[in-house]
Design a protein around this motif. Structure first.
Motif, PDB file in Angstrom:
ATOM      1  N   LEU A 128       0.981  -1.158   0.008  1.00  0.00           N
ATOM      2  CA  LEU A 128       0.075  -0.162   0.137  1.00  0.00           C
ATOM      3  C   LEU A 128       0.847   1.018  -0.136  1.00  0.00           C
ATOM      4  N   GLU A 129       2.131   1.264   0.797  1.00  0.00           N
ATOM      5  CA  GLU A 129       2.954   2.344   0.628  1.00  0.00           C
ATOM      6  C   GLU A 129       3.659   2.524  -0.583  1.00  0.00           C
ATOM      7  N   LEU A 130       3.671   1.476  -1.319  1.00  0.00           N
ATOM      8  CA  LEU A 130       4.151   1.494  -2.876  1.00  0.00           C
ATOM      9  C   LEU A 130       3.164   2.140  -3.845  1.00  0.00           C
ATOM     10  N   GLY A 131       1.900   2.204  -3.475  1.00  0.00           N
ATOM     11  CA  GLY A 131       0.878   2.515  -4.582  1.00  0.00           C
ATOM     12  C   GLY A 131      -0.236   1.565  -4.559  1.00  0.00           C
ATOM     13  N   ALA A 132      -0.240   0.466  -4.317  1.00  0.00           N
ATOM     14  CA  ALA A 132      -1.219  -0.558  -4.460  1.00  0.00           C
ATOM     15  C   ALA A 132      -2.430  -0.146  -3.692  1.00  0.00           C
ATOM     16  N   ASP A 133      -3.645  -0.626  -4.158  1.00  0.00           N
ATOM     17  CA  ASP A 133      -4.839  -0.173  -3.510  1.00  0.00           C
ATOM     18  C   ASP A 133      -5.292  -1.232  -2.560  1.00  0.00           C
TER      19      ASP A 133
END
Ligand SMILES: *Cc1c(COP(=O)(O)O)cnc(C)c1O
Length: 381
Positions: free
Chosen positions: A191-196
């Motif tokens: 999530l921190e790397l942009g996944a939803d």
């Protein structure tokens, strides 16, 4: 130079305390198990204590979901009866005619879902190499409603860089789901790397002792997808039992030290295998010559406990070698205390991408020297 804060310090605390408290009624430090299916109404018919029926919500499940959301840095988690039920709920939240783009190496059960069950249901799909962002871009269509990747992958231990896929997903307004079963939040937080959304087979490292099945979806933010996925748990009934929630939460308390030791053991085993004359190739991102090493170094805090290797002599030698093992158990699954080895091609069947010479090894928590001695005697024959 000041040292950067170690995010796993915080994870250690969360894995023990998040979603739980000392029981106010009895002072019990260990969380009680709530087996009741039903909960008392207030005199006015309300449920001021929140719970009313265990399919809808249960205290042990609520604790587990809170803890999982905190460990992944999400806003909400939804626990399911298995890892596959969690994946199923994500795909069922889409509609017939929608299109999904997936990284080509992934857990074979998800491949089976997509190419079997969901193609009959009218969900379209494309498998691409997500390490090549142009391939992902070209595969996306106006009907694409989800991108799905797993990293490191099962069983080839490929490493996909999450951030560029997440950036593309965001620019096209398509949610990205990332399976984090192999890495766990100790090594990477998608999530921190942009996944939803993050998907887990809790059955593996998070539970950690090969004695409970479970799955979860964790959301970075609330959306209509969150509500649609929750319906499969609460209305569809794909729930995790209170006991399984309880035992998975207990396993989570030692997640950080377990994962550290899995990584340390796997590093030693991978180094040993990579110099062994009976081994053709080792797939482990911790090895400096592995194709995933550079990305894994940037993206992960360590390289994990999973590796696979190809023996010289093909299928026959792969089986012969495992028949000689004395300590490492020939069994499916991964992420537990016991080291487990498996010939993937023979269990994956028609959906397999695994070479016949490939063995997958879940490096457990036994002494690394004992594991290496067992592999050595089995490889010598
Ligand atoms: C095991 C596994 C699953 C499936 O989990 P179950 O609990 O067996 O349904 C899904 N994805 C990955 C990466 C797995 O290793």
């Amino acid at each position: 130079m000041t040292a950067l804060p170690d995010p796993n310090q915080n994870l250690q605390t969360l894995s023990i305390h998040s979603g739980r408290q000392v029981d106010p009624a009895t002072g019990s430090v260990a969380t009680p198990l709530y087996t009741s299916t039903t909960f008392e109404r207030d005199p006015d018919g309300e449920f001021s204590r929140h719970f009313f029926y265990s399919r809808i919500d249960n205290p042990n499940r609520k604790s587990l979901e809170q803890c999982l959301a905190d460990l992944e840095g999400g806003v909400e988690a939804v626990a399911f009866s298995t890892g596959m039920a969690a994946s199923l709920a994500v795909f069922q939240a889409l509609a017939p005619g929608d299109h999904v783009v997936l990284h080509r190496d992934l857990y074979f059960g998800v491949r089976e879902l997509i190419t079997g069950l969901f193609s009959r249901w009218g969900l379209e799909h494309s498998f691409v190499d997500m390490r090549n962002i142009e391939e992902v871009r070209q595969a996306c269509r106006p009907q694409t409603r989800l991108l799905w990747l797993e990293t490191p992958t099962n069983p080839l231990v490929e490493v996909v860089e999450i951030r560029p896929v997440a950036e593309l997903a965001r620019s096209l307004q398509i949610p990205l789901a990332c399976e984090n079963t192999f890495a766990t939040p100790v090594l990477q937080r998608p999530l921190e790397l942009g996944a939803d959304l993050v998907v887990h087979a809790l059955t593996k490292y998070l539970s950690g002792h090969s004695d409970a099945l479970g799955g979860a979806v964790i959301f970075g933010r609330k959306s209509d997808l969150t509500d649609r996925i929750k319906v499969f748990q609460r209305v569809g009934g794909a729930v995790l039992s209170p006991f399984d929630c309880w035992i998975i939460l207990r396993g989570l308390e030692t997640l950080v030290p377990r994962v550290r030791l899995h990584c340390e053991n796997a590093r030693q085993v991978a180094e040993f295998l990579s110099t062994h004359p009976a081994v053709a190739v080792v797939h482990y991102p911790g090895l400096t010559n592995d194709p995933g090493h550079a990305i894994a170094t940037r993206q992960m805090r360590d390289f994990g406990g999973m590796l696979s290797f190809e023996v010289r002599g093909g299928r026959e030698e792969a089986f012969a070698m495992t028949s000689r093992l004395k300590l490492i158990v020939r069994a499916t699954s991964l992420g537990g205390t016991h080291s487990l080895i498996e010939h993937r091609a023979s269990i994956e069947g028609v959906f397999s991408r695994s070479p016949e010479s490939l063995l997958r090894l879940s490096v457990g928590l036994e002494g690394a020297e004992d594991l290496i001695a067992d592999l050595d005697q089995a490889l010598r024959g």
